[in-house]
Scaffold this motif. Structure first.
Motif, PDB file in Angstrom:
ATOM      1  N   GLY A  11       0.779  -1.225   0.000  1.00 56.27           N
ATOM      2  CA  GLY A  11       0.000   0.000   0.000  1.00 56.27           C
ATOM      3  C   GLY A  11       0.810   1.275   0.000  1.00 56.27           C
ATOM      4  O   GLY A  11       0.267   2.338  -0.207  1.00 56.27           O
ATOM      5  N   SER A  12       2.102   1.201   0.235  1.00 56.84           N
ATOM      6  CA  SER A  12       2.935   2.397   0.232  1.00 56.84           C
ATOM      7  C   SER A  12       3.649   2.526  -1.102  1.00 56.84           C
ATOM      8  O   SER A  12       4.077   1.544  -1.682  1.00 56.84           O
ATOM      9  N   ASP A  18       7.111   6.318  -7.432  1.00 59.69           N
ATOM     10  CA  ASP A  18       5.813   5.679  -7.253  1.00 59.69           C
ATOM     11  C   ASP A  18       5.858   4.147  -7.308  1.00 59.69           C
ATOM     12  O   ASP A  18       4.847   3.504  -7.484  1.00 59.69           O
ATOM     13  N   LYS A  19       7.037   3.541  -7.153  1.00 59.90           N
ATOM     14  CA  LYS A  19       7.133   2.087  -7.045  1.00 59.90           C
ATOM     15  C   LYS A  19       6.818   1.693  -5.609  1.00 59.90           C
ATOM     16  O   LYS A  19       6.828   2.542  -4.714  1.00 59.90           O
ATOM     17  N   PRO A  20       6.579   0.414  -5.347  1.00 62.35           N
ATOM     18  CA  PRO A  20       6.342  -0.015  -3.952  1.00 62.35           C
ATOM     19  C   PRO A  20       7.542   0.306  -3.056  1.00 62.35           C
ATOM     20  O   PRO A  20       8.693   0.191  -3.470  1.00 62.35           O
ATOM     21  N   VAL A  21       7.261   0.702  -1.833  1.00 66.87           N
ATOM     22  CA  VAL A  21       8.288   1.117  -0.873  1.00 66.87           C
ATOM     23  C   VAL A  21       9.026  -0.103  -0.326  1.00 66.87           C
ATOM     24  O   VAL A  21       8.426  -1.132  -0.054  1.00 66.87           O
ATOM     25  N   PRO A  27      10.737   6.386   3.082  1.00 63.11           N
ATOM     26  CA  PRO A  27       9.582   6.245   2.201  1.00 63.11           C
ATOM     27  C   PRO A  27       9.946   6.066   0.727  1.00 63.11           C
ATOM     28  O   PRO A  27       9.172   6.435  -0.151  1.00 63.11           O
ATOM     29  N   PHE A  28      11.105   5.508   0.449  1.00 58.80           N
ATOM     30  CA  PHE A  28      11.558   5.320  -0.929  1.00 58.80           C
ATOM     31  C   PHE A  28      11.636   3.837  -1.260  1.00 58.80           C
ATOM     32  O   PHE A  28      11.592   2.991  -0.370  1.00 58.80           O
ATOM     33  N   CYS A  29      11.805   3.523  -2.541  1.00 62.84           N
ATOM     34  CA  CYS A  29      11.891   2.131  -2.972  1.00 62.84           C
ATOM     35  C   CYS A  29      13.328   1.638  -3.027  1.00 62.84           C
ATOM     36  O   CYS A  29      13.580   0.439  -3.023  1.00 62.84           O
ATOM     37  N   SER A  30      14.289   2.556  -3.072  1.00 62.08           N
ATOM     38  CA  SER A  30      15.686   2.159  -3.213  1.00 62.08           C
ATOM     39  C   SER A  30      16.607   3.279  -2.739  1.00 62.08           C
ATOM     40  O   SER A  30      16.176   4.413  -2.524  1.00 62.08           O
ATOM     41  N   LYS A  31      17.879   2.945  -2.617  1.00 58.57           N
ATOM     42  CA  LYS A  31      18.878   3.952  -2.253  1.00 58.57           C
ATOM     43  C   LYS A  31      18.963   5.027  -3.332  1.00 58.57           C
ATOM     44  O   LYS A  31      19.158   6.205  -3.034  1.00 58.57           O
ATOM     45  N   ARG A  32      18.793   4.635  -4.587  1.00 59.46           N
ATOM     46  CA  ARG A  32      18.853   5.592  -5.695  1.00 59.46           C
ATOM     47  C   ARG A  32      17.790   6.688  -5.525  1.00 59.46           C
ATOM     48  O   ARG A  32      18.093   7.880  -5.649  1.00 59.46           O
TER      49      ARG A  32
END
Length: 66
Positions: A11-12, A18-21, A27-32
């Motif tokens: 849900g995040s 805007d990819k899954p967390v 609150p990000f999907c990756s270090k990038r």
């Protein structure tokens, strides 16, 4: 029963792409994406819009008494 914790938070969505967390970089999907957001802060890309102060405040700044 309890749900098993997963690396992705259901849900995040990533604040940048805007990819899954990913819980590790929330609150990000990756270090990038985390680094991209940090770069925006360091380059002062984020700003709060400001309105010009009213004239009476500008007059007060000119007075030496204050």
């Amino acid at each position: 029963m309890t749900a098993k914790n997963t690396a992705k938070t259901a849900g995040s969505r990533c604040a940048v792409c805007d990819k899954p967390v990913d819980e590790k970089y929330k609150p990000f999907c990756s270090k990038r994406c985390a680094d991209r957001d940090l770069g925006k802060w360091l380059n002062e890309s984020y700003a709060i819009p400001a309105a010009e102060p009213p004239e009476y405040l500008e007059d007060l700044e000119d007075e030496e008494e204050f």
